[in-house]
Design a protein around this motif. Sequence first.
Motif, short mmCIF file in Angstrom:
data_model
loop_
_atom_site.label_atom_id
_atom_site.label_comp_id
_atom_site.label_asym_id
_atom_site.label_seq_id
_atom_site.Cartn_x
_atom_site.Cartn_y
_atom_site.Cartn_z
N TRP A 1 0.85 -1.21 0.00
CA TRP A 1 0.00 0.00 0.00
C TRP A 1 0.87 1.25 0.00
N CYS A 2 1.95 1.25 0.78
CA CYS A 2 2.83 2.41 0.83
C CYS A 2 3.47 2.67 -0.53
N VAL A 3 3.88 1.58 -1.22
CA VAL A 3 4.48 1.74 -2.55
C VAL A 3 3.48 2.37 -3.51
N ARG A 4 2.26 1.93 -3.45
CA ARG A 4 1.23 2.48 -4.36
C ARG A 4 0.98 3.95 -4.06
N GLN A 5 0.98 4.33 -2.80
CA GLN A 5 0.75 5.72 -2.44
C GLN A 5 1.88 6.62 -2.93
N VAL A 6 3.11 6.15 -2.80
CA VAL A 6 4.26 6.93 -3.28
C VAL A 6 4.21 7.11 -4.78
N CYS A 7 3.81 6.06 -5.50
CA CYS A 7 3.71 6.16 -6.95
C CYS A 7 2.61 7.11 -7.40
N ALA A 8 1.54 7.15 -6.62
CA ALA A 8 0.41 8.02 -7.00
C ALA A 8 0.59 9.45 -6.54
N LEU A 9 1.60 9.74 -5.71
CA LEU A 9 1.76 11.08 -5.14
C LEU A 9 1.98 12.16 -6.19
N PRO A 10 2.86 11.97 -7.22
CA PRO A 10 3.04 13.05 -8.22
C PRO A 10 1.73 13.42 -8.93
N GLY A 11 0.92 12.43 -9.27
CA GLY A 11 -0.34 12.73 -9.95
C GLY A 11 -1.30 13.50 -9.04
N ARG A 12 -1.27 13.16 -7.80
CA ARG A 12 -2.15 13.87 -6.86
C ARG A 12 -1.70 15.31 -6.64
N VAL A 13 -0.40 15.51 -6.56
CA VAL A 13 0.11 16.88 -6.42
C VAL A 13 -0.26 17.72 -7.63
N LYS A 14 -0.12 17.12 -8.83
CA LYS A 14 -0.47 17.84 -10.05
C LYS A 14 -1.96 18.18 -10.07
N ALA A 15 -2.84 17.23 -9.67
CA ALA A 15 -4.29 17.49 -9.65
C ALA A 15 -4.63 18.58 -8.65
N ALA A 16 -3.93 18.59 -7.49
CA ALA A 16 -4.18 19.63 -6.49
C ALA A 16 -3.78 21.00 -7.02
N ALA A 17 -2.65 21.05 -7.70
CA ALA A 17 -2.19 22.33 -8.25
C ALA A 17 -3.16 22.84 -9.31
N GLU A 18 -3.66 21.96 -10.14
CA GLU A 18 -4.64 22.37 -11.15
C GLU A 18 -5.92 22.88 -10.49
N SER A 19 -6.35 22.25 -9.41
CA SER A 19 -7.56 22.69 -8.71
C SER A 19 -7.36 24.08 -8.13
N VAL A 20 -6.17 24.31 -7.54
CA VAL A 20 -5.87 25.64 -6.98
C VAL A 20 -5.88 26.68 -8.07
N TRP A 21 -5.29 26.35 -9.23
CA TRP A 21 -5.25 27.33 -10.33
C TRP A 21 -6.65 27.66 -10.84
N ARG A 22 -7.50 26.62 -10.93
CA ARG A 22 -8.88 26.89 -11.36
C ARG A 22 -9.60 27.79 -10.36
N GLY A 23 -9.31 27.60 -9.06
CA GLY A 23 -9.91 28.47 -8.05
C GLY A 23 -9.42 29.90 -8.17
N VAL A 24 -8.10 30.06 -8.44
CA VAL A 24 -7.55 31.42 -8.58
C VAL A 24 -8.16 32.11 -9.79
N VAL A 25 -8.35 31.38 -10.87
CA VAL A 25 -8.93 31.96 -12.08
C VAL A 25 -10.35 32.45 -11.81
N LYS A 26 -11.08 31.76 -10.94
CA LYS A 26 -12.47 32.13 -10.67
C LYS A 26 -12.61 33.30 -9.70
N ILE A 27 -11.53 33.71 -9.06
CA ILE A 27 -11.62 34.79 -8.06
C ILE A 27 -12.16 36.08 -8.65
N PRO A 28 -11.66 36.56 -9.80
CA PRO A 28 -12.21 37.82 -10.35
C PRO A 28 -13.73 37.74 -10.58
N GLY A 29 -14.20 36.61 -11.12
CA GLY A 29 -15.64 36.49 -11.35
C GLY A 29 -16.43 36.52 -10.04
#
Length: 452
Positions: free
Chosen positions: A267-295
């Motif tokens: 389970w730990c190995v799988r979590q480490v492998c999935a961590l880069p994808g999760r970080v990327k998805a979190a960053a994209e979510s934050v960017w979408r939130g920042v884009v919506k701030i002016p509206g």
Amino acid sequence: MDPSPDTTWVDGDAPVPAYTELASTDDISSSLDALLLEARKAGTPLPLTVFSSPVARITTAFFRAVSDKNDELVTLFVQRGLVSPDVPDAWGQTPLIAAVAAGSGAMVCTLVRLGASLDLPGVYFANSTSRAYVPPKQRIPRTALMVAAARGNLALVQLLMELGADDGIIAPDGALALRLAADNGHRDVVAFLPARRGGAFRRWKTHHAKAMLRVRKAVGKIGAFGKFFGWYVPKFLLWDLPKYVVVLPVKKGVEYCWAHKGEFGGWCVRQVCALPGRVKAAAESVWRGVVKIPGAVVRCVVYLGKVVGRIPAAARIVGEWVWESLKKVGVVVGDVVLAAASAVHTAVMAAVDFFRTITLRDVWNGVVRVVTAVVVDLPVAVWAGVREFGEMSYAVMKALFGLCGQVLWWIARGLLWVANYVPRQLGKIVAGMGASVGKGFHEVMVWFDPKH
């Protein structure tokens, strides 16, 4: 035998009316049918509710005849031996009380001529709908004279007194014919009846029991309120919530991990492998939130603009409330000034006239009017304005914020209700005790002046 002037009643002491028994149920039914047939032939048909019991049919028909003031049918019922002139109905009302309730002096005379007891106690209901809601233990007996006095029927009171009714009988709750007339404001009946003392302690005891019942209910509500907020709410927050939200889930998680400890490495190995994808998805979510701030900022500005545009309507509602409240208070203040001026004028004129045409009672009435206006009318007017503040604030919140304002208003009202709950119950306790003390003082005044 009629009760003596100092007769009092307790459970089981009421005289039992005499009944003429027929041979069988068939005899009762046949006699009733013959009576109804004779009534129809005589042109005085009697509407009759059909009951399964012949005795109930007879009693219902008899009381219907009394209420309809049908002297002939009432006489036939008694002369045929179907009923006693003192037979009670299903609720305990006597025929004589039914006649008084119907306001028929002729029916009273008919029943007395047929042998009805003038002072036989029975139950009296002010209206027909109250019968279904009064438990038997709360059905306080009254004599026909008491009922006539309570209803303020001076003619029937005079008739019953001439026939020999006893005005000195005291009911289990301490009621006298004189006190019933006085409590209901029938001055002409009070003036006619002789002064009677008695039953004061029973009247106070009855009133005190009702007041203490309200006090006990208020105390019980305060206890339930305290138990809910002092025990159940803390128990939920400090015990149930942590137990079922934190402790038990953590316990179950630990037990699961221990049971599957062999799978932990994979389970730990799988979590480490999935961590880069999760970080990327979190960053994209934050960017979408920042884009919506002016509206979002634009929408907030637009909403605030709408709220500002609604301010004039809300201000108009507040202004109307202030104006109406000031008008009500101003009218009462004017009445206070006029009452005070009238009282002073009455006192001066009484002194100038040496109390020949204006008495001390007139002066006292003027003073009472001033005190009533200051102590009662003015607080009532102020409270009316405060009470209307709730309606005004609701209208303002709705005008400014729409549905959101309505929700906030109801939440605030709920919190205010909780904050005022215990003071309201305490007020009921104080009011109940005050009413008991006031009743005691009133009975003292009645002892000094029975026609008070």
